[in-house]
Structure formats: C-alpha cells, structure tokens
Scaffold this motif. Structure first.
Motif, PDB file in Angstrom:
ATOM      1  N   ARG A 118       3.876  87.395  -0.111  1.00 28.06           N
ATOM      2  CA  ARG A 118       2.901  88.580   0.162  1.00 28.06           C
ATOM      3  C   ARG A 118       2.021  89.097  -0.792  1.00 28.06           C
ATOM      4  O   ARG A 118       0.865  89.174  -0.923  1.00 28.06           O
ATOM      5  N   ALA A 143      -1.977  88.282  -1.491  1.00 28.56           N
ATOM      6  CA  ALA A 143      -2.917  89.323  -1.440  1.00 28.56           C
ATOM      7  C   ALA A 143      -3.957  89.206  -2.359  1.00 28.56           C
ATOM      8  O   ALA A 143      -4.804  90.190  -2.181  1.00 28.56           O
ATOM      9  N   GLY A 180      -6.369  90.898   2.541  1.00 24.56           N
ATOM     10  CA  GLY A 180      -6.062  91.130   3.953  1.00 24.56           C
ATOM     11  C   GLY A 180      -4.936  89.854   4.314  1.00 24.56           C
ATOM     12  O   GLY A 180      -4.471  89.819   5.287  1.00 24.56           O
ATOM     13  N   ASP A 207      -2.235  89.113   3.210  1.00 26.53           N
ATOM     14  CA  ASP A 207      -0.772  89.213   3.156  1.00 26.53           C
ATOM     15  C   ASP A 207      -0.585  89.841   4.669  1.00 26.53           C
ATOM     16  O   ASP A 207       0.702  89.741   4.985  1.00 26.53           O
ATOM     17  N   ARG A 208      -1.569  90.513   5.333  1.00 22.35           N
ATOM     18  CA  ARG A 208      -1.316  91.200   6.593  1.00 22.35           C
ATOM     19  C   ARG A 208      -0.889  90.123   7.682  1.00 22.35           C
ATOM     20  O   ARG A 208      -0.141  90.339   8.599  1.00 22.35           O
ATOM     21  N   CYS A 209      -1.341  88.878   7.377  1.00 19.11           N
ATOM     22  CA  CYS A 209      -0.768  87.718   8.391  1.00 19.11           C
ATOM     23  C   CYS A 209       0.653  87.155   8.419  1.00 19.11           C
ATOM     24  O   CYS A 209       1.107  86.844   9.433  1.00 19.11           O
ATOM     25  N   VAL A 252       3.909  88.600   9.226  1.00 19.15           N
ATOM     26  CA  VAL A 252       4.453  89.680   9.816  1.00 19.15           C
ATOM     27  C   VAL A 252       6.006  89.602  10.179  1.00 19.15           C
ATOM     28  O   VAL A 252       6.568  88.786  10.538  1.00 19.15           O
ATOM     29  N   TYR A 280      10.165  86.495  10.963  1.00 26.87           N
ATOM     30  CA  TYR A 280       9.016  86.655  10.677  1.00 26.87           C
ATOM     31  C   TYR A 280       8.083  85.494  11.346  1.00 26.87           C
ATOM     32  O   TYR A 280       8.374  84.699  11.671  1.00 26.87           O
ATOM     33  N   TRP A 294       3.419  84.248  11.488  1.00 29.23           N
ATOM     34  CA  TRP A 294       2.038  84.261  10.933  1.00 29.23           C
ATOM     35  C   TRP A 294       1.102  84.368  12.084  1.00 29.23           C
ATOM     36  O   TRP A 294       1.360  83.652  13.078  1.00 29.23           O
ATOM     37  N   LEU A 311      -4.412  89.318  12.584  1.00 25.75           N
ATOM     38  CA  LEU A 311      -4.158  90.594  11.973  1.00 25.75           C
ATOM     39  C   LEU A 311      -5.065  90.507  10.649  1.00 25.75           C
ATOM     40  O   LEU A 311      -5.172  91.544   9.924  1.00 25.75           O
ATOM     41  N   PHE A 312      -5.588  89.657  10.545  1.00 26.13           N
ATOM     42  CA  PHE A 312      -6.864  89.405   9.192  1.00 26.13           C
ATOM     43  C   PHE A 312      -7.960  90.471   9.600  1.00 26.13           C
ATOM     44  O   PHE A 312      -8.451  90.288  10.692  1.00 26.13           O
ATOM     45  N   PRO A 313      -8.317  91.216   8.621  1.00 30.15           N
ATOM     46  CA  PRO A 313      -9.460  92.246   8.727  1.00 30.15           C
ATOM     47  C   PRO A 313     -10.724  91.484   9.257  1.00 30.15           C
ATOM     48  O   PRO A 313     -10.947  90.401   8.806  1.00 30.15           O
TER      49      PRO A 313
END
Length: 239
Positions: free
Chosen positions: A208, A212, A216, A218-220, A222, A229, A231, A235-237
């Motif tokens: 992550r 990063a 954004g 790294d948000r993928c 989860v 975990y 992917w 969740l990507f902005p």
C-alpha cells in the motif's frame, strides 16, 4: 521414517493398500540422503530417533525439498513439540498409536495441499513469463514480469513478494483472499490460521505504501475484517 520396524512395516502396508508408492528408512540421516536422491511428495517422520531426530530431519528436508510435506508421528506428544512442528510448517502431528484411517486422511490432505501449492506456483510462473502489462486505475501501468509500475515519468519498483501479492489481487479483482491463502500463494508455504493475519499484514502495508505514490491507488487494496484482502477498483477516487 521410523526406527521401529513393526511400525514402519505397518505404515507401508496401510499406504500401499491405498495405492501409494512407499519407501521406508530407519534413521534420520538415511531419510535425508533418500530425499537428496529421490523425489518425495510426503514423509511420515518419527520425532524420536537415534542420532538425527525428527525436528532436525524436517529442517534439513525443507531446505533440500521445500515442496515435500511432512507428518510427525510420535508416542511422546507434548505442547512444546507441537509448537515446534507448527513453526516448521509441518503438515500434521499424529500421536501413536494412530488409527489407519487417521493416517490415510492426513496423507490425502497433505498431498492435496502440496498439489494446490504447486499448481498455484505454476500459474504464477506462467503469468510472469507472459510479461502481461495491465492498466490499473488512474492510468497506472503494471508490468508484473518486470515488477514495475509506472505512469508518465513516475516509476515504482516492487519486491518479488509485493509484486506477487498485487498481481494475485488485481487478476482476481473483487474476490476476497483469506490471509492464509495469500501466504500460500505469495510465499509458497502453509501457516496456522491464527498466524496468517500477522504474517501477511506487513507485506500488505508495504505494498500500500509503495502504490500510494500514485494517489488513491492504495485504496483499492481493501481489508475485509476477519477474512482477508481484495482488490476493488471502485474505491479509486473519481476525477
């Protein structure tokens, strides 16, 4: 491997009746030499042996033949030896006199786990050899063959483990991978369920941190509480 001829003979007969090709040796050094010169899928090892004991045999065999599964068999079970077996990634720990059906079941599960691990390794090797380049959210390119992410002039290199973890998650986006499953797929060995979260968490954290660099992304990665975990590119902005 057992220094008691009667026990060794009984195990051989039980497994041969199940259709397995079986060989027996009667001390630790002979077992190690056999593994050096023959392919061995699984070993049943007596913990207490004259000379080289079962624990030492397991350590050496893991170095010589990492894909060989090991089952410990002992008449002197203890918490200490059970913990040591767990740390050595031994498949099972049986107490003498073990019932034939328990031995057969343990052998079957050990061979199934070995086959699953080898299959996962082969698939990863095939994908790495293909040199597939994938596009991640935000226009980030991923070359898993070279362990490289880039966008424009920005490039990020990944370690072997980070690269495997990212590739596994990305190529099965939306699927939740259990902690223990990821350890097996990424590192190639099995651990106890309660150990897996602590072992995989630092690797996920490092991955992550690296991705990063592309805000954004790294948000993928989860974390599913209590499970593992996945992917999730949703969740990507959004721009």
């Amino acid at each position: 491997m057992d220094d008691e001829p009667i026990t060794a003979q009984s195990l051989m007969e039980i497994l041969r009746l199940e259709g397995y090709h079986v060989a027996a040796v009667h001390n630790g050094q002979a077992a190690v030499e056999y593994v050096r010169t023959h392919p061995v899928d699984l070993m049943i090892v007596d913990l207490r042996m004259p000379g080289m004991g079962g624990m030492e045999v397991a350590q050496v065999v893991h170095q010589i033949s990492p894909d060989t599964e090991i089952i410990f068999l002992t008449a002197y079970a203890s918490t200490d030896t059970a913990i040591q077996a767990l740390r050595l990634r031994v498949h099972d720990y049986l107490v003498k006199p073990a019932l034939p059906q328990d031995v057969i079941k343990s052998v079957q599960k050990g061979l199934e786990r070995r086959a699953a691990r080898l299959s996962a390794k082969e698939k990863l090797i095939e994908k790495e050899q293909q040199g597939q380049i994938m596009e991640l959210p935000g226009g980030v390119q991923a070359d898993f063959n070279r362990r490289l992410l880039w966008r424009g002039d920005l490039k990020v290199s990944l370690t072997v483990a980070e690269n495997r973890l990212l590739q596994i998650l990305v190529e099965s986006a939306g699927r939740v991978f259990a902690h223990r499953e990821l350890i097996l797929l990424v590192q190639g060995y099995n651990v106890a369920p309660h150990e897996a979260p602590e072992l995989i968490r630092p690797l996920v954290s490092r991955l992550r941190h690296k991705i990063a660099a592309f805000p954004g992304l790294d948000r993928c990665v989860v974390s599913i509480r209590g499970s593992g975990y996945m992917w999730d590119e949703s969740l990507f902005p959004k721009p």
